[in-house]
Design an enzyme around this catalytic site. Structure first.
Site, PDB file in Angstrom:
ATOM      1  N   LYS A  22       0.841  -1.207   0.000  1.00 28.52           N
ATOM      2  CA  LYS A  22       0.000   0.000   0.000  1.00 28.52           C
ATOM      3  C   LYS A  22       0.873   1.253   0.000  1.00 28.52           C
ATOM      4  O   LYS A  22       0.644   2.184  -0.771  1.00 28.52           O
ATOM      5  CB  LYS A  22      -0.881  -0.014   1.260  1.00 28.52           C
ATOM      6  CG  LYS A  22      -1.559   1.316   1.551  1.00 28.52           C
ATOM      7  CD  LYS A  22      -2.385   1.271   2.816  1.00 28.52           C
ATOM      8  CE  LYS A  22      -1.653   1.607   4.075  1.00 28.52           C
ATOM      9  NZ  LYS A  22      -1.371   3.024   4.301  1.00 28.52           N
ATOM     10  N   ASN A  23       1.886   1.266   0.861  1.00 25.63           N
ATOM     11  CA  ASN A  23       2.693   2.485   1.005  1.00 25.63           C
ATOM     12  C   ASN A  23       3.624   2.741  -0.182  1.00 25.63           C
ATOM     13  O   ASN A  23       4.252   3.789  -0.261  1.00 25.63           O
ATOM     14  CB  ASN A  23       3.514   2.433   2.301  1.00 25.63           C
ATOM     15  CG  ASN A  23       2.642   2.686   3.518  1.00 25.63           C
ATOM     16  OD1 ASN A  23       1.454   2.976   3.391  1.00 25.63           O
ATOM     17  ND2 ASN A  23       3.233   2.570   4.701  1.00 25.63           N
ATOM     18  N   ARG A  93      -3.999  10.658   4.556  1.00 25.62           N
ATOM     19  CA  ARG A  93      -2.931  11.642   4.524  1.00 25.62           C
ATOM     20  C   ARG A  93      -2.069  11.545   3.262  1.00 25.62           C
ATOM     21  O   ARG A  93      -1.556  12.539   2.758  1.00 25.62           O
ATOM     22  CB  ARG A  93      -2.080  11.421   5.786  1.00 25.62           C
ATOM     23  CG  ARG A  93      -0.964  12.364   5.954  1.00 25.62           C
ATOM     24  CD  ARG A  93      -0.189  11.999   7.207  1.00 25.62           C
ATOM     25  NE  ARG A  93       1.156  12.535   7.141  1.00 25.62           N
ATOM     26  CZ  ARG A  93       1.465  13.766   7.496  1.00 25.62           C
ATOM     27  NH1 ARG A  93       0.557  14.573   7.953  1.00 25.62           N
ATOM     28  NH2 ARG A  93       2.704  14.184   7.400  1.00 25.62           N
ATOM     29  N   CYS A 117      -4.865  13.923  13.078  1.00 25.21           N
ATOM     30  CA  CYS A 117      -4.815  12.514  12.710  1.00 25.21           C
ATOM     31  C   CYS A 117      -4.803  11.701  13.981  1.00 25.21           C
ATOM     32  O   CYS A 117      -4.276  12.132  14.995  1.00 25.21           O
ATOM     33  CB  CYS A 117      -3.556  12.270  11.896  1.00 25.21           C
ATOM     34  SG  CYS A 117      -3.199  10.544  11.689  1.00 25.21           S
ATOM     35  N   ARG A 122       1.133  15.083  12.993  1.00 24.57           N
ATOM     36  CA  ARG A 122       1.682  14.814  11.650  1.00 24.57           C
ATOM     37  C   ARG A 122       1.726  16.044  10.732  1.00 24.57           C
ATOM     38  O   ARG A 122       1.000  16.127   9.745  1.00 24.57           O
ATOM     39  CB  ARG A 122       0.917  13.662  10.980  1.00 24.57           C
ATOM     40  CG  ARG A 122       0.983  12.405  11.794  1.00 24.57           C
ATOM     41  CD  ARG A 122       0.210  11.272  11.179  1.00 24.57           C
ATOM     42  NE  ARG A 122       0.965  10.526  10.189  1.00 24.57           N
ATOM     43  CZ  ARG A 122       0.538   9.411   9.627  1.00 24.57           C
ATOM     44  NH1 ARG A 122      -0.623   8.918   9.947  1.00 24.57           N
ATOM     45  NH2 ARG A 122       1.263   8.779   8.743  1.00 24.57           N
ATOM     46  N   ASP A 307       5.286   0.958  11.893  1.00 25.30           N
ATOM     47  CA  ASP A 307       4.088   0.254  11.431  1.00 25.30           C
ATOM     48  C   ASP A 307       4.025  -1.191  11.932  1.00 25.30           C
ATOM     49  O   ASP A 307       3.028  -1.885  11.688  1.00 25.30           O
ATOM     50  CB  ASP A 307       4.015   0.266   9.892  1.00 25.30           C
ATOM     51  CG  ASP A 307       3.626   1.641   9.359  1.00 25.30           C
ATOM     52  OD1 ASP A 307       3.246   2.515  10.162  1.00 25.30           O
ATOM     53  OD2 ASP A 307       3.709   1.857   8.134  1.00 25.30           O
ATOM     54  N   ARG A 400      -8.237  -0.707   5.318  1.00 30.72           N
ATOM     55  CA  ARG A 400      -7.405   0.299   4.649  1.00 30.72           C
ATOM     56  C   ARG A 400      -6.046  -0.293   4.262  1.00 30.72           C
ATOM     57  O   ARG A 400      -5.397   0.201   3.346  1.00 30.72           O
ATOM     58  CB  ARG A 400      -7.145   1.482   5.584  1.00 30.72           C
ATOM     59  CG  ARG A 400      -8.345   2.366   5.789  1.00 30.72           C
ATOM     60  CD  ARG A 400      -7.962   3.569   6.610  1.00 30.72           C
ATOM     61  NE  ARG A 400      -6.835   4.265   5.992  1.00 30.72           N
ATOM     62  CZ  ARG A 400      -6.155   5.244   6.561  1.00 30.72           C
ATOM     63  NH1 ARG A 400      -6.472   5.649   7.769  1.00 30.72           N
ATOM     64  NH2 ARG A 400      -5.152   5.821   5.940  1.00 30.72           N
TER      65      ARG A 400
END
Ligand code: UD1
Length: 420
Positions: A22-23, A93, A117, A122, A307, A400
């Site tokens: 995803k990132n 974001r 957030c 952030r 994470d 997500r």
């Protein structure tokens, strides 16, 4: 609102494929704005956040389609808008990553500030400072960042005050079309940033040094179309490895890049897991043993990833011994602690960045609520190991970041049901 019901106490056993990251997919999709296209992106995960980025591109006037091979095809020929609205940016974001590409290619952009957030304030000061150094004229009014360039951005040296993944990516993308050379110092070395650099180079950019703390970008006049395969998701892989470790199981993950998980595999071995790796696979065998407590300190790559902090909180909650967890990247990233205590975990918070976890022999099922993406994955892991059936509410957070989580867990023998 969907919930997950998980019957705990079953050691996970089996083999699953890891999805695209995803990132990495999110900045790559944003980066496709730099080219008139066509750009083909394969191995993009089917996740809510990816859909949000596609929606944002569509709302800018970009043609986005999913072809028969499930590849995303993007053609950003002529845009109808340069505005990323609050409604989309507030839900994710990473939407802020369209700022650099829009500004670089079209000379203007209006992007909502991400706002508050769940995992801390952030800020985006480093993104803005860097773009200003490249010659952008930036103002912040009514909750929107308005950026303009007088013609082309101009390459320069940018020294970032702290390591920021998104900041590095936004500046890297902005600099690809600038005149002259940009050097980003104190850049993020995260593998997803390397993947973005490789993607940009596939479109004709001249990025080098990505993966080190100094990235050099020689500006080019235009990027052409091209294709790129998104790297595997190291956080998804790490999460399933911890799932096997906390249930005393034995799993085999396919389509992974083991070298991107160094710090995580190290901690799993310290915890007593037998870890074997190949070119594109990882196997973990816990052989029914209880994990040993392992201290965790999060830091930018190649350090231990923030994470994966919540997942290791679960591992420590059930481990033999006491562990200290220091969260150095985000404030307020311990929201899973209160929910884990409902399952019987013994965790003491010391301020916003340190937790001391005293391992217990068992956790017991209880209704719990997901609060953010990675916090919710720690609850899934706790539920897999707990005695009884746990219901996790608000699992849209999990959706997500984890593609078909109940199917993948099911393939490894877990009893997981999605209920409304
Ligand atoms: C990305 C990841 C996220 C991961 C994080 C850290 C994506 C889509 N998200 O988030 O999953 O947890 O990296 O590895 O890739 N900061 C500033 N000023 C700035 C920018 C950041 O002070 O201008 C601070 C943040 O508040 C935070 C720290 O820097 O405390 C790291 O943030 P950053 O690396 O930018 O995280 P993201 O890119 O948002």
């Amino acid at each position: 609102m969907d919930k997950l019901q998980i019957e705990g106490g079953i050691p996970l056993k089996g083999s699953i494929r890891i999805s695209g990251a995803k990132n990495a997919a999110l900045p790559i999709l944003a980066g496709s704005l730099l080219s008139a296209g066509p750009v083909t992106i394969s191995n993009s995960p089917h996740l809510h956040d990816v859909t949000t980025m596609i929606e944002l591109l569509a709302c800018l006037g970009v043609d986005v389609t999913l072809n028969e091979n499930m590849q995303v095809e993007v053609a950003a020929k002529n845009l109808s808008s340069f505005r990323a609205p609050y409604e989309l940016v507030k839900t994710m974001r990473a939407s802020f990553l369209v700022l650099g590409p829009l500004l670089a290619r079209f000379g203007e952009a209006e992007v909502s500030l991400p706002g508050g957030c769940a995992i801390g304030s952030r800020p985006v000061d480093q993104h803005l400072k860097g773009l200003e150094a490249l010659g952008a004229d930036i103002s912040v009014t009514d909750g929107y960042v308005r950026a303009r360039s007088n013609g082309r951005l101009v390459g320069c040296d940018v020294h970032m005050d702290l390591v920021t993944v998104g900041g590095t990516q936004n500046l890297m993308m902005a600099a690809t079309l600038a005149s002259g050379t940009t050097r980003l110092f104190n850049a993020a070395c995260e593998p997803e940033t390397v993947d973005l650099g490789n993607f940009l180079n596939a479109l004709g950019a001249k990025v080098s040094g990505h993966g080190t703390s100094t990235i050099e970008i020689e500006g080019v006049d235009a990027l052409h179309g091209g294709s790129h395969r998104v790297m595997p998701d190291r956080v998804e892989a790490g999460t399933y490895l911890v799932a096997a470790a906390v249930t005393g199981g034995h799993v085999h993950l396919r389509d992974v890049e083991p070298e991107t998980l160094g710090a995580v595999l190290d901690k799993l071995q310290q915890a007593g897991a037998e870890v074997t790796v190949g070119d594109d696979w990882i196997a973990l065998d816990m052989a029914g043993r209880r994990a040993r407590a392992v201290d965790i300190e999060t830091s930018p790559y190649p350090g231990f990833p923030t994470d994966m902090q919540a997942q290791f909180m679960t591992l420590n909650a059930l481990a033999e011994g006491t562990a200290t967890i220091n969260e150095n990247i985000f404030e307020n990233r311990f929201m899973h602690v209160h929910e884990m205590k409902r399952l019987g975990a013994d965790i003491e918070l010391h301020g916003q960045s340190m937790a001391v976890v005293q391992g217990v022999k068992e956790l017991r099922a209880a209704p719990v609520m997901a609060t953010d993406l990675r916090a919710s994955s720690s609850l899934v892991l706790a539920a897999l190991a707990a005695v009884g059936t746990t219901t996790i509410d608000r699992i849209y957070h999990i959706d997500r970041g984890y593609e078909t989580i109940e199917e993948k867990l099911g393939q490894m023998g877990a009893k997981v049901r999605r209920v409304s």
